[in-house]
Write an enzyme that holds these catalytic residues in place. Structure first.
Site, PDB file in Angstrom:
ATOM      1  N   HIS A  35      11.967 136.052 -28.124  1.00 19.42           N
ATOM      2  CA  HIS A  35      11.505 135.250 -29.258  1.00 19.42           C
ATOM      3  C   HIS A  35      12.683 134.924 -30.173  1.00 19.42           C
ATOM      4  O   HIS A  35      13.794 135.445 -29.970  1.00 19.42           O
ATOM      5  CB  HIS A  35      10.404 135.993 -30.039  1.00 19.42           C
TER       6      HIS A  35
HETATM    7  P1  TYD Z   1       7.498 142.464 -31.124  1.00 20.99           P
HETATM    8  O1  TYD Z   1       8.398 141.975 -32.210  1.00 20.99           O
HETATM    9  O2  TYD Z   1       6.727 141.438 -30.334  1.00 20.99           O
HETATM   10  O3  TYD Z   1       8.335 143.359 -30.106  1.00 20.99           O
HETATM   11  P2  TYD Z   1       9.422 142.918 -29.033  1.00 20.99           P
HETATM   12  O4  TYD Z   1       9.798 141.525 -29.379  1.00 20.99           O
HETATM   13  O5  TYD Z   1      10.519 143.894 -29.195  1.00 20.99           O
HETATM   14  O6  TYD Z   1       8.817 143.020 -27.681  1.00 20.99           O
HETATM   15  O7  TYD Z   1       6.515 143.528 -31.729  1.00 20.99           O
HETATM   16  C1  TYD Z   1       5.620 144.282 -30.932  1.00 20.99           C
HETATM   17  C2  TYD Z   1       4.409 144.638 -31.781  1.00 20.99           C
HETATM   18  O8  TYD Z   1       4.797 145.428 -32.900  1.00 20.99           O
HETATM   19  C3  TYD Z   1       3.692 143.414 -32.337  1.00 20.99           C
HETATM   20  O9  TYD Z   1       2.300 143.634 -32.255  1.00 20.99           O
HETATM   21  C4  TYD Z   1       4.107 143.365 -33.770  1.00 20.99           C
HETATM   22  C5  TYD Z   1       4.384 144.812 -34.119  1.00 20.99           C
HETATM   23  N1  TYD Z   1       5.442 144.974 -35.134  1.00 20.99           N
HETATM   24  C6  TYD Z   1       5.119 145.444 -36.385  1.00 20.99           C
HETATM   25  O10 TYD Z   1       3.951 145.722 -36.712  1.00 20.99           O
HETATM   26  N2  TYD Z   1       6.125 145.620 -37.306  1.00 20.99           N
HETATM   27  C7  TYD Z   1       7.419 145.337 -37.023  1.00 20.99           C
HETATM   28  O11 TYD Z   1       8.326 145.508 -37.887  1.00 20.99           O
HETATM   29  C8  TYD Z   1       7.738 144.834 -35.695  1.00 20.99           C
HETATM   30  C9  TYD Z   1       9.156 144.496 -35.311  1.00 20.99           C
HETATM   31  C10 TYD Z   1       6.723 144.671 -34.800  1.00 20.99           C
END
Ligand code: TYD
Length: 138
Positions: A54
């Site tokens: 992303h």
């Molecule tokens: P995401 O940013 O999609 O993780 P990655 O890109 O590393 O695979 O986040 C995964 C999940 O965690 C999503 O449901 C959002 C949640 N999240 C939070 O609640 N707080 C945060 O600070 C972050 C980074 C993610």
């Protein structure tokens, strides 16, 4: 201004070491070019796994491998760059609007992310076509 992968850079962090081990302090605005608003970390990542395909509209971040190793693939819509992070005293600075993916985690790797903004899902660009549209506009 459009951000490019050339603004992404490895930042060498302070390293205080003695026979008891090493310690790395990080001050926002001093060691890295933004104030730290949020910290999160990835752990228990299975070996070989990928995360984080992303971009962010405004958020800046510093990505550190505090344990183990992984690759960070960066894409500004025109060019790509890949960094292997495997040292706790180097951080990868990623400005706004860079598509990034974390790949090839070694088992037991821990990824620390320092972020310039609170978590806000509306601030994410999770659709690559939408990301490209924004990169074309500006
Ligand atoms: P995401 O940013 O999609 O993780 P990655 O890109 O590393 O695979 O986040 C995964 C999940 O965690 C999503 O449901 C959002 C949640 N999240 C939070 O609640 N707080 C945060 O600070 C972050 C980074 C993610």
């Amino acid at each position: 201004m459009k951000s490019t992968v050339h603004e992404c850079k490895l930042i060498e962090l302070p390293r205080i070491y003695d026979r008891r081990g090493s310690l790395t302090p990080i001050y926002g605005g001093e060691h890295i070019p933004f104030d730290i608003v949020r910290t999160y970390y990835l752990y228990d990542v299975p070996g070989g796994e990928s995360r984080g395909g992303h971009a962010h509209r405004e958020l800046q971040q510093l990505i550190v491998s505090v344990m183990g190793a992984f690759d960070v693939e960066l894409d500004d819509g025109q060019e790509k760059r890949t960094f292997r992070l495997d040292r706790a005293y180097y951080g990868l600075y990623v400005p706004r609007q860079i598509w990034r993916e974390l790949l090839n985690f070694s088992s037991g790797a821990n990824c620390l992310v320092l972020a310039s903004l609170p978590y806000d899902e509306s601030e994410y660009l999770r659709d690559y076509d939408e990301f490209m549209e924004i990169k074309r506009q500006k």
